[in-house]
Design a protein around this motif. Structure first.
Motif, PDB file in Angstrom:
ATOM      1  N   GLY A  74       0.855  -1.179   0.000  1.00  0.00           N
ATOM      2  CA  GLY A  74       0.000   0.000   0.000  1.00  0.00           C
ATOM      3  C   GLY A  74       0.892   1.230   0.000  1.00  0.00           C
ATOM      4  O   GLY A  74       1.710   1.420  -0.896  1.00  0.00           O
ATOM      5  N   THR A  75       0.763   2.050   1.036  1.00  0.00           N
ATOM      6  CA  THR A  75       1.606   3.239   1.142  1.00  0.00           C
ATOM      7  C   THR A  75       2.707   3.078   2.184  1.00  0.00           C
ATOM      8  O   THR A  75       3.501   3.979   2.394  1.00  0.00           O
ATOM      9  N   GLN A  76       2.741   1.911   2.807  1.00  0.00           N
ATOM     10  CA  GLN A  76       3.717   1.688   3.875  1.00  0.00           C
ATOM     11  C   GLN A  76       4.976   1.013   3.302  1.00  0.00           C
ATOM     12  O   GLN A  76       4.901   0.020   2.594  1.00  0.00           O
ATOM     13  N   LEU A  77       6.143   1.567   3.649  1.00  0.00           N
ATOM     14  CA  LEU A  77       7.424   1.002   3.235  1.00  0.00           C
ATOM     15  C   LEU A  77       7.675  -0.283   4.027  1.00  0.00           C
ATOM     16  O   LEU A  77       7.666  -0.283   5.252  1.00  0.00           O
ATOM     17  N   VAL A  78       7.902  -1.411   3.298  1.00  0.00           N
ATOM     18  CA  VAL A  78       8.085  -2.698   3.947  1.00  0.00           C
ATOM     19  C   VAL A  78       9.556  -3.090   4.008  1.00  0.00           C
ATOM     20  O   VAL A  78      10.057  -3.522   5.042  1.00  0.00           O
ATOM     21  N   LYS A  79      10.267  -2.901   2.909  1.00  0.00           N
ATOM     22  CA  LYS A  79      11.643  -3.378   2.837  1.00  0.00           C
ATOM     23  C   LYS A  79      12.429  -2.520   1.862  1.00  0.00           C
ATOM     24  O   LYS A  79      11.899  -2.029   0.885  1.00  0.00           O
ATOM     25  N   VAL A  80      13.724  -2.382   2.133  1.00  0.00           N
ATOM     26  CA  VAL A  80      14.624  -1.675   1.231  1.00  0.00           C
ATOM     27  C   VAL A  80      15.811  -2.600   0.959  1.00  0.00           C
ATOM     28  O   VAL A  80      16.425  -3.133   1.880  1.00  0.00           O
ATOM     29  N   HIS A  81      16.081  -2.823  -0.320  1.00  0.00           N
ATOM     30  CA  HIS A  81      17.216  -3.635  -0.748  1.00  0.00           C
ATOM     31  C   HIS A  81      18.135  -2.795  -1.607  1.00  0.00           C
ATOM     32  O   HIS A  81      17.683  -1.942  -2.362  1.00  0.00           O
TER      33      HIS A  81
END
Length: 158
Positions: A8-15
């Motif tokens: 959605g609009t929530q950041l879950v993971k950054v790679h």
């Protein structure tokens, strides 16, 4: 540069971005014990097999001794499941026998375990010769004997 994954609009993971065709895996995203499969960690899989028995560990090493070992990891998982199903001791004994005959096939080990009965008592020192029944189309040795020239000549004269 990095890749950001949103739900959605929530950041879950950054790679961090990797080269095309490569992948980035964070082992902390997997449940405990499942990270071995995600990381294709062959060494820890062999260590798990060695906990079941020395020969089970050697068998797992032989299974994974190919250029692309992660393609055969499922076979080692099947071997470990056999340890859970039949017990470490039985699988250890079958693996020892299979390695002695250079049989590296988990399906064969499975069939051997399923066909195995309870271990019999060791045979006594007394050995007996058992005569087998004569096969249906067997011929005596005289049938195959070649006649010598002298024997053939005496039969022709008679």
């Amino acid at each position: 540069m990095s890749v950001r994954i949103y739900a959605g609009t929530q950041l879950v993971k950054v790679h961090a971005r990797v080269a095309p065709g490569k992948r980035s895996t964070d082992p902390s995203d997997y449940p405990v014990g499942k990270d071995i499969a995600a990381e294709r960690d062959v060494a820890s899989l062999i260590a798990s097999a060695k906990k079941c028995g020395v020969h089970v560990g050697i068998y797992a090493e032989r299974l994974l001794d190919v250029p692309l070992p992660w393609t055969r990891m499922r076979l080692v998982y099947a071997l470990l499941r056999l340890c859970n199903k039949f017990g470490n001791g039985r699988v250890e004994a079958i693996c020892q026998s299979a390695l002695a005959f250079d049989v590296v096939d988990v399906q064969r080990v499975t069939r051997m375990l399923e066909a195995a009965k309870t271990p019999a008592s060791p045979p006594t020192d007394e050995r007996k010769v058992v005569t087998l029944p004569t096969p249906r189309f067997a011929r005596s040795t005289e049938h195959f004997a070649t006649r010598t020239l002298a024997a053939a000549a005496t039969k022709e004269e008679a």
